[in-house]
Design a protein around this motif. Structure first.
Motif, PDB file in Angstrom:
ATOM      1  N   LEU A  71      64.307  78.735  81.459  1.00  0.00           N
ATOM      2  CA  LEU A  71      65.063  78.290  80.480  1.00  0.00           C
ATOM      3  C   LEU A  71      66.373  77.733  81.064  1.00  0.00           C
ATOM      4  CD1 LEU A  71      64.909  77.685  77.355  1.00  0.00           C
ATOM      5  CD2 LEU A  71      65.979  79.851  77.029  1.00  0.00           C
ATOM      6  N   THR A  93      65.545  74.597  83.304  1.00  0.00           N
ATOM      7  CA  THR A  93      65.042  73.533  82.286  1.00  0.00           C
ATOM      8  C   THR A  93      66.221  72.786  81.829  1.00  0.00           C
ATOM      9  OG1 THR A  93      63.180  74.459  81.679  1.00  0.00           O
ATOM     10  CG2 THR A  93      63.990  72.828  80.237  1.00  0.00           C
ATOM     11  N   VAL A  94      67.517  73.611  81.196  1.00  0.00           N
ATOM     12  CA  VAL A  94      68.715  73.012  80.666  1.00  0.00           C
ATOM     13  C   VAL A  94      69.381  72.368  81.743  1.00  0.00           C
ATOM     14  CG1 VAL A  94      71.036  73.737  79.906  1.00  0.00           C
ATOM     15  CG2 VAL A  94      68.810  74.858  78.976  1.00  0.00           C
ATOM     16  N   LYS A 134      68.444  73.859  75.426  1.00  0.00           N
ATOM     17  CA  LYS A 134      67.169  73.095  75.752  1.00  0.00           C
ATOM     18  C   LYS A 134      66.808  72.095  74.874  1.00  0.00           C
ATOM     19  CE  LYS A 134      63.615  74.831  75.285  1.00  0.00           C
ATOM     20  NZ  LYS A 134      62.473  74.499  74.545  1.00  0.00           N
ATOM     21  N   LYS A 187      66.331  68.211  74.963  1.00  0.00           N
ATOM     22  CA  LYS A 187      64.976  67.465  75.239  1.00  0.00           C
ATOM     23  C   LYS A 187      65.128  66.406  74.046  1.00  0.00           C
ATOM     24  CE  LYS A 187      60.308  68.747  74.780  1.00  0.00           C
ATOM     25  NZ  LYS A 187      59.279  69.829  74.230  1.00  0.00           N
TER      26      LYS A 187
END
Length: 109
Positions: free
Chosen positions: A4, A7-8, A102, A106
């Motif tokens: 996570l 991903t951020v 996140k 996105k």
């Protein structure tokens, strides 16, 4: 949590550096070397909330600048979500604001 965090960081760097006519930024790109899952994994195992927040903040600042700063609608929302993440004081408190970051990053890609 490491995935996570990575991903951020990736979504923030995509906002900052990815252009329509260039190849997409991937997790194994050189610019991601300081924000890899293993780097975050070490910080998570140490329970170093401040270092995690600092690393994520580095990326979020780049992303915020890429969308026009805090004076834009997108920027104000990103700033608010980043402030929620920065306000966390324990590892257990990082999950919810991190998921919100996140999802937002996105959505605005």
């Amino acid at each position: 949590m490491e995935l996570l965090l990575e991903t951020v960081a990736l979504f923030s760097l995509k906002l900052a550096y990815e252009t329509e006519d260039s190849s997409p930024i991937l997790r194994d790109d050189l610019m991601m070397s300081d924000y890899e899952r293993e780097v975050f994994g070490l910080l998570v195992r140490r329970g170093d909330v401040e270092a995690i927040q600092s690393k994520v903040d580095e990326c979020l600042v780049l992303g915020l600048n890429a969308i026009g700063g805090i004076e834009t609608v997108l920027g104000r929302e990103l700033h608010r979500l980043a402030a929620d993440f920065s306000a966390s004081q324990a590892m257990e408190q990082l999950d919810a604001p991190l998921i919100a970051l996140k999802d937002y990053l996105k959505d605005i890609q």
